[in-house]
Design an enzyme around this catalytic site. Structure first.
Site, short mmCIF file in Angstrom:
data_model
loop_
_atom_site.label_atom_id
_atom_site.label_comp_id
_atom_site.label_asym_id
_atom_site.label_seq_id
_atom_site.Cartn_x
_atom_site.Cartn_y
_atom_site.Cartn_z
N CYS A 75 0.86 -1.14 -0.08
CA CYS A 75 -0.11 0.03 0.06
C CYS A 75 0.76 1.31 0.02
O CYS A 75 0.38 2.30 -0.28
CB CYS A 75 -0.91 0.32 1.20
SG CYS A 75 -2.56 -1.23 0.81
N GLY A 96 12.55 -4.89 -0.24
CA GLY A 96 13.43 -5.68 0.71
C GLY A 96 12.64 -6.27 1.75
O GLY A 96 12.63 -7.18 2.09
N GLU A 106 7.54 -2.45 6.41
CA GLU A 106 7.36 -2.38 7.94
C GLU A 106 5.77 -2.37 8.64
O GLU A 106 5.75 -1.85 9.56
CB GLU A 106 7.98 -1.19 8.52
CG GLU A 106 7.48 0.39 7.98
CD GLU A 106 7.78 0.79 6.65
OE1 GLU A 106 7.84 1.95 6.44
OE2 GLU A 106 8.63 -0.07 5.93
N HIS A 139 16.07 -3.09 9.71
CA HIS A 139 15.58 -1.75 9.20
C HIS A 139 14.18 -1.80 9.46
O HIS A 139 13.68 -0.50 10.03
CB HIS A 139 15.96 -1.65 7.64
CG HIS A 139 15.26 -0.48 7.07
ND1 HIS A 139 16.23 0.73 6.94
CD2 HIS A 139 14.27 -0.06 6.53
CE1 HIS A 139 15.18 1.86 6.35
NE2 HIS A 139 14.23 0.97 6.04
N GLU A 140 13.59 -2.95 9.07
CA GLU A 140 12.06 -3.10 9.39
C GLU A 140 11.76 -2.76 10.94
O GLU A 140 10.81 -2.12 11.23
CB GLU A 140 11.35 -4.29 8.63
CG GLU A 140 11.73 -4.26 7.52
CD GLU A 140 11.84 -3.03 6.29
OE1 GLU A 140 10.50 -2.34 6.64
OE2 GLU A 140 12.53 -3.06 5.42
N HIS A 178 11.78 0.72 11.93
CA HIS A 178 10.62 1.55 11.92
C HIS A 178 9.48 1.50 12.79
O HIS A 178 8.68 2.44 12.96
CB HIS A 178 10.01 0.82 10.58
CG HIS A 178 10.40 1.54 9.37
ND1 HIS A 178 10.34 2.87 8.97
CD2 HIS A 178 11.09 1.10 8.01
CE1 HIS A 178 10.75 3.24 7.81
NE2 HIS A 178 11.20 2.10 7.24
N GLU A 220 12.39 7.61 6.52
CA GLU A 220 13.47 6.57 6.18
C GLU A 220 14.77 7.33 6.27
O GLU A 220 15.68 6.29 6.98
CB GLU A 220 13.48 6.47 4.57
CG GLU A 220 12.04 5.86 3.87
CD GLU A 220 11.96 4.50 4.69
OE1 GLU A 220 12.72 4.08 5.22
OE2 GLU A 220 10.81 3.97 4.57
N ASP A 272 6.07 7.21 -6.44
CA ASP A 272 6.72 6.06 -7.16
C ASP A 272 7.76 6.39 -8.28
O ASP A 272 8.72 5.66 -8.42
CB ASP A 272 5.69 5.33 -7.66
CG ASP A 272 5.14 4.12 -6.45
OD1 ASP A 272 5.46 4.05 -5.53
OD2 ASP A 272 3.77 3.88 -6.57
N TYR A 298 16.55 7.94 2.23
CA TYR A 298 17.16 7.06 2.94
C TYR A 298 18.38 7.37 3.69
O TYR A 298 19.07 7.40 4.63
CB TYR A 298 17.29 5.67 2.26
CG TYR A 298 15.77 4.89 2.15
CD1 TYR A 298 15.46 3.90 2.84
CD2 TYR A 298 15.20 5.47 0.86
CE1 TYR A 298 14.21 3.41 2.56
CE2 TYR A 298 13.92 4.91 0.52
CZ TYR A 298 13.70 3.84 1.37
OH TYR A 298 12.36 3.15 1.27
#
Length: 590
Positions: free
Chosen positions: A128, A259, A262, A286-287, A290, A309, A366, A374
């Site tokens: 989403c 990858g 989150e 990383h996730e 978050h 990020e 996008d 990041y």
């Protein structure tokens, strides 16, 4: 209309959703979800209500007594989708929308059995972020709006459903279908809604952690991510209590475009992390990070994406430092710096898309997705930490997370908070240059280590004919390889490519990170012995981190342009809509 977000029709003067109850029916034969959503608002409101949709068929709108409410659909917009305009002739606290998704819903990917590990059952997954929830449910699809939810999801038997919520409870089953019930008590923005349906099983890794996957990969995933409980404890030492109760995650089929994602209580992960040696577990870090930076404190709009990020890359590397030491952080930062340089050069260093704070009105997020929020964001956060000193910075961060928990904030909210807490830091770091100006400021921190210097020197000496022997690289870890390969020339002679491949056996590498870097060099260099591997790799992969650079290398090389088009034409249907759209832009397909 008081629009709060350049990517949403949401007008908070019309009311704000605080809770959604969903009944969803998943139909693989039509590749649609049909259902209804009952919205509870913060207060009763009347008049027009605008909800975001994209390619949805709205069947009815009713008040809490079952009376029909008039509604209409606005003019479709390429970025915003279509506004659902509901007329409320009296103050309402609740209303229900019945609807059906399109087979082309940008949030949903329907996989045939051939694209799964088990090859027997189909699979559905969602993505989403940044603004695709509106293709799965009518919603105020802005990070500014946070809501709790409950959902009943009916799927074909014997498949299972999981969501970004409490573990699903099976409430009804028969030969044709099974219904699962979910509850998400913490308020989340719409981009963190997530669902997966397939032949899914799970294994507990700790008292509050569980990994889900297809039966064919769940044991491998459980071994790969076994350290998650210790990682979670380290994160709590750094950032405070984990407020989401559980940290479960699912390893998806290869078509997943990122990858990781989150989604609270159910992080989504790519199977490319299953390297067999736990060398890519940092993506899970990383996730996990978050859970504090992004899910707990969220960017108000995609203009402020760096708040999610940049802070999370910094937090991921603090976890990495606690687990593996400062040298691991230096290697990770060097890899990130190289990726940032490549993306900035693609945009142009003066491009507005190299700013941290963006103005994306009329622009699809996008289309300009990159490493700027990041890695430039990380460098700015690292600079603030370095300037303030770690002890004071950690105190500042704790105050920041507590002040804004379960809220969505703008860059300007953060700047005001910074001025309130530590006004001299703005000037000391040249914060406004970092945030509002393009390029990379000269005061960007540099991460050093003896190992990093040695790897960079070895890569630099390639041009001087100096080669690193196979014996010397036999003990290299994956981050060391990624630093070295990232610094080598992208375009080489056929002889040099052959030496690399024959010496290190890259074409046979089982690590997707290594293989992707190597194949990008091979594509840029028109190294034909790697073409069969490229033909095998690209259709088997959904992760945009690998797809985009490799397709770009093929397409911009006149000798491999046709190869890029040939592979894409045969593979496009199995790519997620988000990935497919990004690749079509690279391949200039209108």
């Amino acid at each position: 209309m008081a629009q709060i977000d350049p990517h949403s029709y949401t007008d908070l003067n019309q009311g704000q959703i605080r809770h959604i109850d969903m009944n969803l029916h998943v139909d693989f034969s039509s590749r649609t979800i049909e259902g209804d959503a009952t919205y509870t608002f913060l207060s009763s409101s009347s008049g027009e209500l605008h909800l975001d949709t994209r390619d949805l068929t709205v069947l009815s709108v009713k008040d809490s007594e079952g009376n029909d409410l008039p509604f209409s659909m606005g003019t479709p917009d390429n970025v915003l989708g279509t506004c659902l305009i509901i007329q409320r002739n009296k103050p309402l606290e609740k209303l229900t929308v019945s609807y059906k998704t399109s087979p082309q819903a940008s949030a949903l990917q329907w996989l045939s059995p051939n694209n799964t590990a088990g090859k027997k059952h189909p699979f559905l997954l969602s993505q989403c972020q940044p603004h695709h929830a509106r293709s799965m449910i009518p919603v105020q699809d802005s990070p500014k709006v946070r809501f709790s939810y409950a959902a009943s999801v009916t799927v074909p038997t014997p498949l299972s459903a999981v969501m970004s919520a409490s573990p699903g409870e099976k409430v009804e089953t028969n030969e044709q279908s099974t219904t699962f019930r979910f509850h998400m008590p913490q308020p989340i923005p719409s981009y963190l809604l997530a669902i997966a349906v397939g032949n899914i099983t799970g294994k507990d890794l700790g008292p509050r952690t569980k990994v889900y996957a297809e039966p064919e990969t769940v044991d491998q995933a459980a071994w790969e991510f076994e350290p998650i409980e210790s990682m979670l404890k380290e994160a709590e030492k750094l950032f405070g209590p984990y407020l989401w109760e559980r940290f479960d995650f699912i390893v998806l089929p290869p078509a997943f475009p990122y990858g990781g994602m989150e989604n609270p209580r159910l992080t989504f992960l790519t199977p490319t992390l299953l390297a067999g040696d736990r060398s890519l577990v940092n993506v899970l870090a990383h996730e996990l990070a978050h859970s504090w930076t992004g899910n707990l404190v969220t960017n108000a709009t995609m203009d402020d994406f760096w708040l999610n990020e940049g802070f999370t890359v910094w937090a991921e590397r603090r976890i990495l430092e606690a687990l593996e030491g400062k040298e691991a952080v230096s290697l990770s930062a060097a890899i990130g710096r190289n990726d940032l340089k490549e993306d900035m050069e693609l945009f142009g260093m003066d491009s507005p898309f190299t700013k941290l704070k963006n103005d994306l009105k009329g622009i699809d997020p996008d289309e300009i997705y990159s490493q700027v929020p990041y890695e430039k964001g990380f460098l700015f956060v690292a600079l603030m930490e370095k300037t303030m000193g770690r002890e004071k910075w950690d105190q500042f961060l704790a105050t920041y997370l507590d002040r804004f928990k379960f809220q969505s904030i703008s860059t300007e909210d953060f700047v005001r908070f910074l001025e309130e807490q530590n006004p001299e830091l703005l000037e000391a770091t040249k914060a406004k240059q970092w945030i509002y100006e393009p390029g990379l400021p000269e005061n960007a921190p540099v991460f050093e280590s003896k190992r990093l210097e040695d790897l960079l020197e070895k890569a630099k000496n390639w041009e001087n004919g100096v080669r690193v022997s196979k014996e010397e690289t036999s003990s290299w870890a994956i981050p060391e390889w990624l630093v070295y390969l990232g610094e080598l020339p992208k375009k080489m002679s056929p002889e040099d490519c052959a030496w690399l491949d024959q010496t290190y056996g890259f074409n046979q590498s089982g690590n997707a990170e290594i293989l992707a870097k190597w194949l990008e060099i091979a594509a840029t260099s028109t190294y034909e012995p790697a073409f069969d591997k490229i033909r095998e790799f690209l259709p088997s992969m959904g992760r945009m981190k690998f797809l985009k650079p490799l397709y770009r290398a093929l397409y911009t090389n006149p000798q491999t342009k046709n190869l890029a088009m040939e592979i894409f034409e045969g593979s496009k249907e199995q790519y997620h809509p988000i990935a497919r759209g990004g690749l079509e832009r690279i391949l200039e397909i209108s």
